[in-house]
Scaffold this motif. Structure first.
Motif: not given
Length: 571
Positions: A405-414
């Motif tokens: 699974i690859a998840v791309v969220f609205q709030d990205v944390y780097l």
């Protein structure tokens, strides 16, 4: 507290901890026995032949050397074991936090864990290095000295021993009476810290409202609460400190009177009385230090209790015999999920064939993002089953599930590091060419070209040095590099400007190609290319079908679509 400390440390460190405690106890007893030699030394010095004290003085010097060596070894061992355990506890805490369900991390809990993982762990582990040896010495050394008194004169020994239960009772009573005050102080400190952060974050709002000269009432109130809680803690501790001091002084006075009485009656020599009084005076210092050590131990025990509670929080159970799915279709089978008293998903059934795209739309709070979290097993369902490739996610090993699974969220944390390091999180073993290709596919290459430092540009903590669209491109590049067969997208373009939105859409299209996709979107235009659309409300499916079919029906989806076409919604 020792049992709790050993439980927090785990089985691996229990044996070294017990050895350290045994060495500290031996050192404390040796200190007490060392002072026993003062009796024959003083007896000889005040006797008819002071020269007879020479062998006793030599023995006393040798005993001091032995004690010094023991103390050095004990302290050194304590520091070594303490630092080793500190590292071990950090590793254990990190491993445990990584296994807890994502849903466990609420907004308030993240702040609490951050404080516990920094100051809390350091304070809890300081007991091994800084508090345990003084506490053992304050208990074992006076008891050893009392045993020596009993050996030389049982009457004075019993008089000194009578103080032991009184001292113990005072310590227990003080611990109980200050427990509530200590808990309140911790709660008020936590609240005040939150208010300070809130005050700093609210500066733009306060200044925009012209309130820069005003005091922040909520912060002032919380600081006053801290002051009152601190005062109550001091007042709760004061009787114990006074009681301990009075008890120790009373014990010395009783020994002085009893020694004078016995010496006048000829039952004991003046030299023995003087020696026993010296021993009694030596008892006073460690006993009086119990008040200070006790307060520090109570604070440490509170941190240990919080660490113990955290480490005993049950993670999501791993399957004993994990099953590895061979397909990548998705299914919700009569799923019900509750968050507290609220039912978020209510008896929902839904399937996504392998390689197809499902879009989920609906009002805020409908449970859209929760469906993605259940697929990634951030939570476990209360009823029903979530399946990947026909296999219940609870029967799949967590690492195997997340690898698919690859998840791309609205709030990205780097993470604080370079762009390349953040992309490589998708697949750390990827080659340089693969990383560059993923960045290009996500339209990140044009961002890298204009950043000073290029690939080695630092993104800052949380990606603060990049814009929201740039962070989103890094997140998509990371997902592309991972090359997982299942893609979950959660509101990835809801807060982007048109330029970044176009670039992100291009990257998302590449990411979704040939994969099983579940996307959540507020912007209706992003879901037109989905194979199927589900309209969710109140945790239930209200409508489902293709885009054109749903528009023809003129239902909830059609209403949302028409609203999205208005100028106000498009801006």
């Amino acid at each position: 507290m020792i049992r709790m400390l050993l439980r927090v440390l785990g089985h691996e460190y229990a044996r070294p901890m017990r050895r350290t405690m045994a060495l500290m106890t031996t050192t404390a007893i040796a200190e007490g026995l060392l002072y026993a030699l003062l009796v024959p030394v003083l007896r000889a010095l005040f006797g008819p032949e002071p020269g007879d004290a020479r062998p006793w003085l030599v023995a006393f010097g040798a005993a001091v050397a032995v004690y010094a060596a023991l103390r050095y070894i004990s302290d050194l061992n304590g520091f070594r074991v303490g630092t080793t355990m500190l590292r071990g506890v950090y590793h254990r805490l990190g491993d445990h936090l990584a296994r807890l369900p994502i849903g466990w991390y609420g907004a308030g809990r993240v702040g609490e864990v951050s404080v516990l993982a920094s100051r809390g762990v350091l304070q809890a582990m300081s007991v091994v290095v800084h508090l345990l040896a003084p506490f053992i010495s304050a208990c074992a050394t006076p008891l050893t000295i009392v045993a020596v008194m009993l050996a030389f004169n049982w009457r004075m020994g019993l008089a000194a021993l009578a103080a032991a239960p009184i001292v113990a009772a005072i310590q227990v009573w003080t611990a109980r009476s200050t427990a509530a005050a200590d808990a309140e102080r911790h709660e008020r400190d936590h609240e005040a810290s939150a208010r300070v952060i809130e005050y700093l974050q609210a500066q733009p709002v306060l200044r925009a409202g012209g309130r820069t000269a005003e005091r922040f009432r909520l912060l002032d109130d919380s600081l006053r609460h801290v002051q009152r809680a601190s005062r109550r803690t001091v007042l709760a501790t004061l009787p114990g400190v006074v009681g301990l001091t009075v008890t120790v002084q009373a014990m010395f006075t009783v020994l002085l009177v009893l020694g004078a009485y016995l010496a006048l009656g000829g039952n004991i020599g003046a030299a023995e009385v003087l020696a026993i009084l010296v021993l009694a005076a030596r008892c006073a210092d460690p006993l009086l230090s119990l008040a200070d050590i006790g307060g520090k131990l109570r604070a440490t025990r509170s941190e240990l209790a919080r660490l113990d509670t955290l480490l005993r929080t049950e993670p999501l159970p791993e399957p004993r015999e994990p099953i590895q799915p061979v397909r990548h279709d998705l299914e919700f089978d009569s799923v019900t999920f509750r968050h507290g008293d609220r039912t978020v998903i209510d008896d929902l059934s839904l399937s996504v064939p392998q390689g197809q795209r499902l879009a989920i739309v609906g009002p805020s709070g409908a449970g859209k993002s929760t469906l993605l979290q259940l697929l990634a097993r951030f939570y476990d369902v209360d009823a029903g089953a979530v399946r990947v490739g026909g296999v219940d996610v609870r029967a799949i090993d967590t690492e195997v599930l997340m690898a698919r699974i690859a998840v791309v969220f609205q709030d990205v944390y780097l993470f604080d590091g370079t762009i390349e390091e953040n992309i490589r999180l998708g697949r750390p073993g990827a080659g340089e060419a693969e990383v560059r290709a993923a960045a290009t596919a996500a339209r990140l290459d044009e961002v890298i070209e204009r950043l000073p430092g290029g690939w080695q540009a630092d993104v800052g903590e949380g990606g603060a040095l990049l814009s929201g669209g740039e962070r989103q491109r890094v997140s998509i590049a990371r997902a592309l590099l991972k090359n997982a067969p299942i893609v979950l997208l959660d509101e990835v373009t809801s807060a982007l400007d048109p330029v970044n939105e176009a670039a992100v859409h291009e990257g998302i299209e590449r990411l979704m190609a040939g994969r099983t996709v579940v996307m959540v979107a507020h912007r209706m235009r992003t879901v037109q290319r989905a194979d199927r659309i589900v309209f969710l409300d109140g945790g239930r499916i209200v409508e489902e079908g293709g885009h054109d079919d749903l528009l023809r029906r003129g239902g909830r989806y059609a209403g949302y679509w028409n609203i999205s076409l208005t100028p106000a919604a498009s801006e």
